[in-house]
Design a protein around this motif. Sequence first.
Motif, PDB file in Angstrom:
ATOM      1  N   ALA A   1      30.038  37.883  34.248  1.00  0.00           N
ATOM      2  CA  ALA A   1      30.897  37.210  33.278  1.00  0.00           C
ATOM      3  C   ALA A   1      31.775  38.174  32.502  1.00  0.00           C
ATOM      4  O   ALA A   1      32.773  37.764  31.902  1.00  0.00           O
ATOM      5  CB  ALA A   1      30.035  36.401  32.302  1.00  0.00           C
ATOM      6  N   ALA A   2      31.446  39.463  32.531  1.00  0.00           N
ATOM      7  CA  ALA A   2      32.175  40.430  31.719  1.00  0.00           C
ATOM      8  C   ALA A   2      33.471  40.899  32.361  1.00  0.00           C
ATOM      9  O   ALA A   2      34.375  41.361  31.659  1.00  0.00           O
ATOM     10  CB  ALA A   2      31.292  41.643  31.422  1.00  0.00           C
ATOM     11  N   SER A   3      33.585  40.788  33.693  1.00  0.00           N
ATOM     12  CA  SER A   3      34.753  41.368  34.351  1.00  0.00           C
ATOM     13  C   SER A   3      35.183  40.564  35.572  1.00  0.00           C
ATOM     14  O   SER A   3      34.412  40.442  36.535  1.00  0.00           O
ATOM     15  CB  SER A   3      34.455  42.810  34.775  1.00  0.00           C
ATOM     16  OG  SER A   3      35.494  43.329  35.566  1.00  0.00           O
TER      17      SER A   3
ATOM     18  N   LEU B   1      41.931  33.982  44.354  1.00  0.00           N
ATOM     19  CA  LEU B   1      42.601  34.466  45.565  1.00  0.00           C
ATOM     20  C   LEU B   1      41.611  35.163  46.490  1.00  0.00           C
ATOM     21  O   LEU B   1      41.641  34.956  47.714  1.00  0.00           O
ATOM     22  CB  LEU B   1      43.734  35.421  45.181  1.00  0.00           C
ATOM     23  CG  LEU B   1      44.545  36.011  46.333  1.00  0.00           C
ATOM     24  CD1 LEU B   1      45.202  34.904  47.155  1.00  0.00           C
ATOM     25  CD2 LEU B   1      45.605  36.977  45.809  1.00  0.00           C
ATOM     26  N   SER B   2      40.728  35.975  45.931  1.00  0.00           N
ATOM     27  CA  SER B   2      39.706  36.638  46.747  1.00  0.00           C
ATOM     28  C   SER B   2      38.813  35.621  47.440  1.00  0.00           C
ATOM     29  O   SER B   2      38.432  35.787  48.605  1.00  0.00           O
ATOM     30  CB  SER B   2      38.853  37.572  45.881  1.00  0.00           C
ATOM     31  OG  SER B   2      39.628  38.610  45.336  1.00  0.00           O
ATOM     32  N   MET B   3      38.502  34.534  46.724  1.00  0.00           N
ATOM     33  CA  MET B   3      37.638  33.501  47.304  1.00  0.00           C
ATOM     34  C   MET B   3      38.337  32.785  48.445  1.00  0.00           C
ATOM     35  O   MET B   3      37.724  32.514  49.495  1.00  0.00           O
ATOM     36  CB  MET B   3      37.246  32.513  46.205  1.00  0.00           C
ATOM     37  CG  MET B   3      36.157  31.546  46.616  1.00  0.00           C
ATOM     38  SD  MET B   3      34.612  32.394  46.975  1.00  0.00           S
ATOM     39  CE  MET B   3      33.683  31.060  47.753  1.00  0.00           C
ATOM     40  N   VAL B   4      39.611  32.468  48.291  1.00  0.00           N
ATOM     41  CA  VAL B   4      40.354  31.794  49.364  1.00  0.00           C
ATOM     42  C   VAL B   4      40.500  32.729  50.569  1.00  0.00           C
ATOM     43  O   VAL B   4      40.417  32.280  51.728  1.00  0.00           O
ATOM     44  CB  VAL B   4      41.730  31.334  48.860  1.00  0.00           C
ATOM     45  CG1 VAL B   4      42.537  30.710  49.992  1.00  0.00           C
ATOM     46  CG2 VAL B   4      41.575  30.319  47.722  1.00  0.00           C
TER      47      VAL B   4
ATOM     48  N   ASN C   1      31.656  27.788  43.595  1.00  0.00           N
ATOM     49  CA  ASN C   1      32.384  27.467  42.366  1.00  0.00           C
ATOM     50  C   ASN C   1      33.354  28.571  41.941  1.00  0.00           C
ATOM     51  O   ASN C   1      34.156  28.351  41.025  1.00  0.00           O
ATOM     52  CB  ASN C   1      31.400  27.183  41.234  1.00  0.00           C
ATOM     53  CG  ASN C   1      30.696  25.846  41.408  1.00  0.00           C
ATOM     54  OD1 ASN C   1      31.236  24.929  42.025  1.00  0.00           O
ATOM     55  ND2 ASN C   1      29.480  25.740  40.903  1.00  0.00           N
ATOM     56  N   MET C   2      33.288  29.720  42.597  1.00  0.00           N
ATOM     57  CA  MET C   2      34.223  30.784  42.258  1.00  0.00           C
ATOM     58  C   MET C   2      35.656  30.438  42.649  1.00  0.00           C
ATOM     59  O   MET C   2      36.598  31.077  42.201  1.00  0.00           O
ATOM     60  CB  MET C   2      33.792  32.099  42.920  1.00  0.00           C
ATOM     61  CG  MET C   2      32.500  32.667  42.357  1.00  0.00           C
ATOM     62  SD  MET C   2      32.088  34.263  43.070  1.00  0.00           S
ATOM     63  CE  MET C   2      33.390  35.280  42.389  1.00  0.00           C
ATOM     64  N   VAL C   3      35.809  29.402  43.477  1.00  0.00           N
ATOM     65  CA  VAL C   3      37.165  28.967  43.823  1.00  0.00           C
ATOM     66  C   VAL C   3      37.850  28.351  42.609  1.00  0.00           C
ATOM     67  O   VAL C   3      39.082  28.204  42.594  1.00  0.00           O
ATOM     68  CB  VAL C   3      37.101  27.963  45.002  1.00  0.00           C
ATOM     69  CG1 VAL C   3      36.678  26.582  44.536  1.00  0.00           C
ATOM     70  CG2 VAL C   3      38.438  27.887  45.727  1.00  0.00           C
ATOM     71  N   HIS C   4      37.075  28.018  41.576  1.00  0.00           N
ATOM     72  CA  HIS C   4      37.634  27.457  40.340  1.00  0.00           C
ATOM     73  C   HIS C   4      37.597  28.469  39.192  1.00  0.00           C
ATOM     74  O   HIS C   4      37.696  28.075  38.025  1.00  0.00           O
ATOM     75  CB  HIS C   4      36.838  26.216  39.927  1.00  0.00           C
ATOM     76  CG  HIS C   4      36.826  25.126  40.953  1.00  0.00           C
ATOM     77  ND1 HIS C   4      37.973  24.481  41.370  1.00  0.00           N
ATOM     78  CD2 HIS C   4      35.798  24.580  41.667  1.00  0.00           C
ATOM     79  CE1 HIS C   4      37.652  23.570  42.287  1.00  0.00           C
ATOM     80  NE2 HIS C   4      36.348  23.603  42.479  1.00  0.00           N
ATOM     81  N   ASP C   5      37.464  29.745  39.508  1.00  0.00           N
ATOM     82  CA  ASP C   5      37.401  30.770  38.467  1.00  0.00           C
ATOM     83  C   ASP C   5      38.659  30.741  37.593  1.00  0.00           C
ATOM     84  O   ASP C   5      39.751  30.372  38.055  1.00  0.00           O
ATOM     85  CB  ASP C   5      37.253  32.156  39.112  1.00  0.00           C
ATOM     86  CG  ASP C   5      36.805  33.219  38.131  1.00  0.00           C
ATOM     87  OD1 ASP C   5      35.610  33.497  38.072  1.00  0.00           O
ATOM     88  OD2 ASP C   5      37.670  33.763  37.414  1.00  0.00           O
ATOM     89  N   ASP C   6      38.503  31.137  36.345  1.00  0.00           N
ATOM     90  CA  ASP C   6      39.637  31.127  35.416  1.00  0.00           C
ATOM     91  C   ASP C   6      40.705  32.150  35.777  1.00  0.00           C
ATOM     92  O   ASP C   6      41.866  32.014  35.376  1.00  0.00           O
ATOM     93  CB  ASP C   6      39.157  31.394  33.986  1.00  0.00           C
ATOM     94  CG  ASP C   6      38.328  30.241  33.434  1.00  0.00           C
ATOM     95  OD1 ASP C   6      38.480  29.116  33.944  1.00  0.00           O
ATOM     96  OD2 ASP C   6      37.531  30.467  32.509  1.00  0.00           O
ATOM     97  N   PHE C   7      40.330  33.189  36.534  1.00  0.00           N
ATOM     98  CA  PHE C   7      41.266  34.264  36.867  1.00  0.00           C
ATOM     99  C   PHE C   7      41.776  34.107  38.295  1.00  0.00           C
ATOM    100  O   PHE C   7      40.996  33.919  39.237  1.00  0.00           O
ATOM    101  CB  PHE C   7      40.611  35.633  36.689  1.00  0.00           C
ATOM    102  CG  PHE C   7      40.380  36.010  35.254  1.00  0.00           C
ATOM    103  CD1 PHE C   7      41.299  36.795  34.569  1.00  0.00           C
ATOM    104  CD2 PHE C   7      39.259  35.568  34.573  1.00  0.00           C
ATOM    105  CE1 PHE C   7      41.105  37.137  33.251  1.00  0.00           C
ATOM    106  CE2 PHE C   7      39.054  35.900  33.245  1.00  0.00           C
ATOM    107  CZ  PHE C   7      39.978  36.682  32.578  1.00  0.00           C
TER     108      PHE C   7
END
Length: 414
Positions: free
Chosen positions: A135-137, A181-184, A170-176
């Motif tokens: 969560a920090a980075s 992009l890395s997930m896709v 759920n990382m496909v919905h990350d705020d950053f």
Amino acid sequence: LCASSSVATNIRSVLAPIHEAKKDPAVDRLLHRLYGPILFRNLNAANPHVRYHAAGILADTFPLHDPDASASEKIKTISRGVAALSSLMTDSDVKVRVSGSSATARVLGYMWDLLPVSDVRALLNVLVTQQACDAASPAVRAGAVKALEDVLDNAASHGVLKTLLPMIRNMVHDDFATVRLSMVQLLSKVKTTRGLRFYDVVPVPHLHARLAAEQPDSPVAKAMVGLLQNSYFPQGPDVTASQQMTRTIDFMKRSPSASKVFYATLHTVVSAGTVAKLISMLLKCLSTSVDVELEERKREKEAKAKKAEAKKAKKAKGKRKAKADDGADDEGDSSSPPSSGVLNAKDTALMATICESIYDLWSSIKADLSGRDGSTLRSFVVSCFQGVVLTDAHTHFDRASASAASSSDALRRD
């Protein structure tokens, strides 16, 4: 292993041929003699820049051991290296954690079959449950996803990753955006991997929701269009226009918001000519839909007229004859052709999505239509809008809107 990034990069470039020749026992022995006294000490140095560069050396030389050592000594050396990788991935410095993820991916990529199963699972557990959830980075999260993508290069990892990758869906919905992009990109790698399916990692509804939330032509939207293109606008010599339109219309029905972003960004993965052909096909669908509804209304009016005539006939005839007419009327109503499964302008939501998509598609290739090189393509697109296609559609929907408004006013008065 110096702290200066530029110096360290130049030194590693010089040493790269030696590191690549590690399979040679003489070179392996040389690397152990040179790095053995300093590498693990630098992996625990107080300066994070030193730890960062030491992580790269660890990946280049793993496992750092004497080829003449006993089997037990080699096992101890591998365990020490695995512990060092785990320590790097949980380091207090962000850059070191990212470097640790990259080093771990490289080691798993070429050492998967040689590492103990327990060590492999331990490293993957840190990547999936700690690095990917850092969560920090956002850089660490993106680095973890990139590391998992690199691990996929080793076919032996597919069985294990098949069960682990859905844990990070759920990382496909990350705020950053960098993480998304890395997930896709990871999903695109999964798509080309035999035995794995990207929609098992991230379900289709999640992908639709994510695409709908992205801005057209953004890096994430472009990557998602590349991922989903074969599903919603397939290409190839064996693909017919009918198949393309079936997929297109189905997508518009299932997720209008996602389809809008998809077709507005489609020009980044196909040619302008292909986009122009899609515009032409969508216009034909729009025109056909209006014709279908007009024909349906015509049939309804004829049916009402027949019904009215039948009622008049019933009043003039006896009860027995009236019953026979009732049966005939019912039989005539049941034989009217169904319109389900056919595009119909009554589906105003779909018609609106088609119109918006036509506008977005044209806007996306506007630059390609200007100048001499685009004159032929421009003429083709303009010709698609000639005739009565637009006027008929506009007149039809304008009348439908007025009719709906008058009906609404009547209901209010009642």
